[in-house]
Design an enzyme around this catalytic site. Structure first.
Site, PDB file in Angstrom:
ATOM      1  CD  GLU A  69      53.497  85.908 -31.576  1.00 38.71           C
ATOM      2  OE1 GLU A  69      53.736  87.054 -31.128  1.00 38.71           O
ATOM      3  OE2 GLU A  69      53.026  85.702 -32.705  1.00 38.71           O
ATOM      4  CB  CYS A  85      54.226  90.866 -32.094  1.00 41.22           C
ATOM      5  SG  CYS A  85      54.481  89.407 -33.110  1.00 41.22           S
TER       6      CYS A  85
END
Length: 474
Positions: A246, A280
């Site tokens: 990720e 993020c």
């Protein structure tokens, strides 16, 4: 809080050099952790390897019971964990409490999913054959997690790994490791057997290379920058480790001409300014249709001006400090570059240092152009650049014009427009009138250079399972 490494159910490493953990709000020493290296990482891997067979052999219902006990203990100590999380990471206490609950939700979800790693029987063209498919744990899992969500990132990896029957070796970020060790402490109280969970801190390069070079590690799961993710992917190729990555994001937020502006403002603020923009999936580029630009900016700026900045332990604070001086300098560099290239500062536009903490005022920039750094790089700070768009096609083109594809958001009340926009955006996560789409029940992950695989949802369990096909001749 001073802690030790957690290997094979024991607290070890007291003779190692210490890494100091400081509160980013004021520089105060919060605690220490040992500076481990290859030797400690190898010991943790060996412990996980030795525990793997017995943990995998447990019925899924028993693993689920352990996980639910762990979940309950975490929620019982929410206040203590949240306080620690705020002190080492800086986010407001209310957000920290929310992160603890979010972390626990993954443990609960995967305790339930543990019972659902279904196989199947395939109809066969041959009466003398039986074709079976079963799911088995991938094996020892190594994990590297970032500093911005000290509880959620590691829980989102540990929970499905354990539920699937894998054992776990984790390396929390050295900037914010204490929360992860607290979770490990509670796993002991929950009765999770020795060696199932192991945590090491220390030299990132040395520990990472130990993970990727190990034949006993079968999967590596990482959350962090795309650059580091690519390095780990290359290193893992030699041993053909299964990967979940990720990675970085550069999330667009689109406000269409028919958007409910109050809903849009709330959604953009919730996404953009959560964790001081240090997420993020936070909105990094905001595109607003020309017909509603002025109205949106008025409402948006008014709400941003209400956000209180300060030490996350103080009452009413909604924006905490940036993690360190480097993060502060990056945010300011983005803002100053935009101003130099013609951006208007509607609010904020500057930061300050207070008692050793680095704070940046919530900032709204207008008159944004594509050549500004802030529209090309992830800022990771509380800055909202707003650019005008003329059509849906213009918005989609700009939104997709990036090598990243983690999260995107749009606001529209039109079902047809929204359906087309959701399908056209090249992102793994799309929020439609929703600035906070993350949930344990849903798959989380990105496209393009934002990563491989998914965490959460039924997909999150599958990531830790191998598929075995059995052909039986009667």
């Amino acid at each position: 809080m001073d802690t030790l490494l957690f290997i094979n159910g024991e607290w070890t490493g007291k003779d190692l050099e210490k890494i100091e953990v400081h509160n980013p709000a004021n520089g105060e020493l919060v605690g220490t952790v040992p500076k481990g290296g290859a030797k400690e990482a190898e010991a943790a891997i060996e412990a996980a390897h030795n525990a793997q067979a017995d943990w995998a052999a447990l019925p899924a219902a028993e693993r689920a019971t352990y996980l639910m006990k762990w979940h309950d203990l975490i929620l019982e100590q929410t206040d203590e964990i949240a306080d620690m999380l705020t002190r080492e990471m800086g986010k407001p206490l209310k957000e920290a409490s929310g992160e603890v609950a979010y972390s626990a939700s993954f443990i609960k979800w995967f305790s339930e999913e543990a019972r659902r790693s279904y196989g199947r029987i395939i109809p066969t063209p041959n009466a003398d054959k039986r074709l079976h498919v079963i799911k088995q744990p991938v094996g020892v899992v190594a994990s590297i997690t970032p500093w911005n969500f000290p509880a959620a990132m590691i829980a989102r990896k540990m929970a499905p790994a354990l539920a699937a029957g894998c054992t776990f070796v984790g390396k929390p970020a050295e900037l914010t490791p204490l929360t992860a060790f607290k979770l490990a402490e509670l796993s002991v109280e929950a009765g999770i057997p020795k060696g199932v969970i192991n945590l090491v801190t220390g030299d990132p390069k040395e520990i990472g290379e130990t993970f990727t070079n190990s034949e006993k590690v079968r999967k590596l799961t990482f959350t962090g920058s795309t650059q580091v993710g690519k390095t780990l992917m290359k290193q893992s190729a030699e041993k053909m480790h299964t990967l979940s990555l990720e990675l970085g994001g550069h999330a667009p937020m689109i406000v269409c001409e028919d958007a409910d502006l109050d809903k849009a403002v709330k959604g953009v603020i919730g996404s953009k300014f959560r964790n001081a923009g240090q997420t993020c999936v936070c909105g990094n580029r905001i595109y607003v249709h020309a017909s509603v630009l002025d109205s949106f900016l008025d409402k948006f700026t008014a709400e941003v001006n209400k956000l209180k900045v300060g030490n996350g332990l103080e009452e009413g604070v909604e924006i905490g400090p940036l993690i360190n001086e480097g993060a502060y300098e990056k945010v300011d560099r983005h803002v100053q570059d935009a101003i130099k290239k013609g951006a208007n500062v509607l609010t904020g536009g500057e930061g300050y240092t207070d008692q050793g903490g680095h704070y940046y005022k919530p900032t709204v920039l207008s008159n944004i152009t594509d050549d500004m750094i802030i529209m090309q790089e992830e800022t990771f700070g509380p800055v909202a650049p707003v650019q005008v768009i003329e059509s849906d096609e213009d918005a989609i083109r700009k939104a997709n014009n990036t090598r990243f594809g983690l999260a995107a958001y749009f606001f529209t009340e039109n079902l047809t427009r929204g359906t087309r926009m959701a399908e056209a955006l090249e992102y793994g996560i799309v929020g439609w009138n929703d600035g906070g789409p993350s949930a344990a029940e849903a798959p989380f992950g990105g496209m393009k250079e934002s990563g491989l695989g998914r965490e959460g949802g039924v997909e999150g369990l599958e990531a830790f399972l191998e598929t075995k096909y059995i052909s039986q001749l009667l």
